[in-house]
Design a protein around this motif. Structure first.
Motif, short mmCIF file in Angstrom:
data_model
loop_
_atom_site.label_atom_id
_atom_site.label_comp_id
_atom_site.label_asym_id
_atom_site.label_seq_id
_atom_site.Cartn_x
_atom_site.Cartn_y
_atom_site.Cartn_z
N ALA A 246 0.84 -1.21 0.00
CA ALA A 246 0.00 0.00 0.00
C ALA A 246 0.87 1.26 0.00
N THR A 247 1.95 1.23 0.76
CA THR A 247 2.88 2.36 0.78
C THR A 247 3.55 2.52 -0.58
N TYR A 248 3.95 1.42 -1.20
CA TYR A 248 4.54 1.46 -2.54
C TYR A 248 3.60 2.13 -3.52
N GLN A 249 2.34 1.73 -3.51
CA GLN A 249 1.36 2.30 -4.44
C GLN A 249 1.23 3.82 -4.24
N LYS A 250 1.19 4.25 -2.99
CA LYS A 250 1.07 5.68 -2.69
C LYS A 250 2.30 6.44 -3.16
N LEU A 251 3.48 5.94 -2.82
CA LEU A 251 4.71 6.66 -3.14
C LEU A 251 4.99 6.65 -4.65
N ARG A 252 4.60 5.60 -5.32
CA ARG A 252 4.77 5.56 -6.78
C ARG A 252 3.99 6.70 -7.44
N LEU A 253 2.78 6.91 -6.96
CA LEU A 253 1.96 8.01 -7.48
C LEU A 253 2.56 9.38 -7.14
N GLU A 254 3.35 9.43 -6.08
CA GLU A 254 3.99 10.68 -5.67
C GLU A 254 5.34 10.91 -6.36
N GLY A 255 5.74 9.98 -7.24
CA GLY A 255 6.95 10.18 -8.02
C GLY A 255 8.22 9.56 -7.47
N TRP A 256 8.10 8.70 -6.46
CA TRP A 256 9.30 8.03 -5.95
C TRP A 256 9.82 7.07 -7.01
N THR A 257 11.13 6.81 -6.99
CA THR A 257 11.77 5.93 -7.95
C THR A 257 11.92 4.54 -7.36
N LEU A 258 11.54 3.52 -8.14
CA LEU A 258 11.73 2.14 -7.72
C LEU A 258 13.09 1.66 -8.22
N VAL A 259 13.93 1.23 -7.29
CA VAL A 259 15.24 0.69 -7.63
C VAL A 259 15.11 -0.83 -7.63
N PRO A 260 15.47 -1.51 -8.72
CA PRO A 260 15.38 -2.98 -8.75
C PRO A 260 16.23 -3.61 -7.65
N SER A 261 15.72 -4.65 -7.03
CA SER A 261 16.45 -5.34 -5.97
C SER A 261 17.82 -5.81 -6.43
N VAL A 262 17.91 -6.26 -7.67
CA VAL A 262 19.18 -6.73 -8.22
C VAL A 262 20.19 -5.58 -8.25
N GLN A 263 19.72 -4.40 -8.62
CA GLN A 263 20.61 -3.24 -8.67
C GLN A 263 21.09 -2.87 -7.28
N ALA A 264 20.18 -2.86 -6.31
CA ALA A 264 20.58 -2.54 -4.93
C ALA A 264 21.57 -3.57 -4.42
N GLY A 265 21.37 -4.84 -4.79
CA GLY A 265 22.29 -5.91 -4.37
C GLY A 265 23.65 -5.76 -5.00
N SER A 266 23.69 -5.34 -6.25
CA SER A 266 24.98 -5.18 -6.94
C SER A 266 25.76 -3.99 -6.39
N GLN A 267 25.07 -3.07 -5.72
CA GLN A 267 25.71 -1.92 -5.13
C GLN A 267 26.17 -2.22 -3.71
N GLY A 268 25.97 -3.48 -3.29
CA GLY A 268 26.33 -3.84 -1.92
C GLY A 268 25.43 -3.11 -0.94
N PHE A 269 24.13 -3.27 -1.12
CA PHE A 269 23.18 -2.49 -0.34
C PHE A 269 23.38 -2.67 1.16
N GLU A 270 23.11 -1.61 1.86
CA GLU A 270 23.20 -1.59 3.32
C GLU A 270 21.81 -1.25 3.83
N THR A 271 21.36 -2.01 4.82
CA THR A 271 20.08 -1.69 5.41
C THR A 271 20.24 -1.34 6.87
N VAL A 272 19.30 -0.61 7.37
CA VAL A 272 19.24 -0.24 8.78
C VAL A 272 17.93 -0.77 9.31
N ALA A 273 17.96 -1.47 10.42
CA ALA A 273 16.73 -2.05 10.98
C ALA A 273 15.84 -0.99 11.55
#
Length: 80
Positions: free
Chosen positions: A53-80
C-alpha cells in the motif's frame, strides 16, 4: 533530492522481502515502517506484501523504484 524505494529482505527474516525506502542514494535502505510520515497501513490481505500500500502511494507521488538486483549489486546496506 531523489526519493527511492526497493524490495529487500527484512533483516532477521527467512528472506521475505518488504519495502525499503531512502531519501537519497548515499543513504542506507530502511524499512518503510521507519518512515511514519510516508507509510500507510498495509492492505488486510492474508500473506500480502508488507509495504504494498505504501509502494502504491509513493509511486503516485513520483518516488523511484530501484530494482532489488541493482541494490544488491551496489552492496546495499540496510538499517533495521
Amino acid at each position: 533530492m531523489q526519493k527511492e524505494m526497493c524490495w529487500l529482505p527484512r533483516l532477521g527474516s527467512d528472506g521475505t522481502k518488504i519495502l525499503h525506502l531512502r531519501m537519497a542514494s548515499h543513504e542506507p535502505w530502511r524499512p518503510y515502517t521507519s518512515f511514519p510520515q510516508y507509510a500507510v497501513p498495509d492492505h488486510r490481505v492474508p500473506k500480502g506484501s508488507k509495504g504494498w500500500a505504501t509502494y502504491q502511494k509513493l509511486r503516485l507521488e513520483g518516488w523511484t523504484l530501484v530494482p532489488s538486483v541493482q541494490a544488491g549489486s551496489q552492496g546495499f546496506e540496510t538499517v533495521a
